[in-house]
Design a protein around this motif. Sequence first.
Motif, mmCIF file in Angstrom:
data_model
loop_
_atom_site.group_PDB
_atom_site.id
_atom_site.type_symbol
_atom_site.label_atom_id
_atom_site.label_comp_id
_atom_site.label_asym_id
_atom_site.label_seq_id
_atom_site.Cartn_x
_atom_site.Cartn_y
_atom_site.Cartn_z
ATOM 1 N N ALA A 1 -2.791 -2.213 7.279
ATOM 2 C CA ALA A 1 -3.551 -1.283 6.557
ATOM 3 C C ALA A 1 -4.813 -2.334 6.011
ATOM 4 C CB ALA A 1 -2.998 -0.683 5.692
ATOM 5 N N ASN A 2 -4.759 -2.762 4.801
ATOM 6 C CA ASN A 2 -5.711 -3.698 4.015
ATOM 7 C C ASN A 2 -5.229 -5.172 4.186
ATOM 8 O OD1 ASN A 2 -7.073 -1.691 2.735
ATOM 9 N ND2 ASN A 2 -5.231 -1.109 1.280
ATOM 10 N N LYS B 1 -4.422 0.779 10.747
ATOM 11 C CA LYS B 1 -5.199 1.500 10.383
ATOM 12 C C LYS B 1 -6.626 1.015 10.121
ATOM 13 C CE LYS B 1 -1.949 3.816 7.113
ATOM 14 N NZ LYS B 1 -1.672 4.265 5.814
ATOM 15 N N GLN C 1 -9.159 0.855 7.365
ATOM 16 C CA GLN C 1 -8.633 0.029 5.884
ATOM 17 C C GLN C 1 -9.265 -1.254 6.107
ATOM 18 O OE1 GLN C 1 -4.689 1.967 5.567
ATOM 19 N NE2 GLN C 1 -5.553 2.382 3.472
ATOM 20 N N LYS C 2 -9.705 -1.765 7.265
ATOM 21 C CA LYS C 2 -10.363 -3.023 7.313
ATOM 22 C C LYS C 2 -9.542 -4.365 7.148
ATOM 23 C CE LYS C 2 -13.989 -0.591 7.802
ATOM 24 N NZ LYS C 2 -14.416 -0.179 9.257
ATOM 25 N N GLY C 3 -8.164 -4.445 7.141
ATOM 26 C CA GLY C 3 -7.414 -5.530 7.196
ATOM 27 C C GLY C 3 -7.457 -6.132 8.247
ATOM 28 N N PHE D 1 0.883 -1.378 -0.126
ATOM 29 C CA PHE D 1 0.116 -0.091 0.036
ATOM 30 C C PHE D 1 0.897 1.269 0.074
ATOM 31 C CE2 PHE D 1 -2.035 3.307 2.529
ATOM 32 C CZ PHE D 1 -3.218 3.451 1.615
ATOM 33 N N ASN E 1 -2.386 -6.930 3.193
ATOM 34 C CA ASN E 1 -1.753 -7.540 2.140
ATOM 35 C C ASN E 1 -0.417 -8.212 2.379
ATOM 36 O OD1 ASN E 1 -3.443 -6.596 0.036
ATOM 37 N ND2 ASN E 1 -2.492 -4.457 0.066
#
Length: 189
Positions: free
Chosen positions: A127-128, A155, A158-160, A98, A130
Amino acid sequence: MEKLKQRILQDGRALDGGILKVDSFLNHQLDPNLMMEIARNFAVRLADKPINKIVTIEASGIAPAVMLGYVMQLPVVFVKKKAPLTMENMLVREVFSFTKNRVYTVSISQDFLTENDHVVFIDDFLANGNAARGIIDLCAQSGSTIEAMGFVIEKGFQKGGDALRAEGYDVVSLAIIDSLENNEIKFRE
């Protein structure tokens, strides 16, 4: 972790695009005293897990992972973003960054991640998710078990983390940010 939150408010900067700049103490210049407190906090929160190895990914996860390795007296292995010519028995996976807005082919030697390993994945940011997804895949390839995932900063917007928790992963985040809207840092309470 209150001291971390205070440091984020004091020295961090919210930038457009959901970016939190904390390079003055976490992921460029490092504050070793804060890193040690972060490691001790992770160690307490992970004390009930049968962890025998700490895994991170280049480069910003290395500092908190090594400090945690020192505190818990466990080996630390980091997934590389560029495989050296000397690496044998590689496990590989593509991971989207990201922050860098690019795809990396990450790798780890099967010599250092095996079916006997019970790991905690440590990284600076979630974050996500990844990087976490990349680690999940590499652990699946190796037959190792993920006992927990630890992030210095999550974060939350950002729903990760929400997705990983919904899948049953034990996600330990020391500071969760709910919003960076209008370049203002707001923590989850």
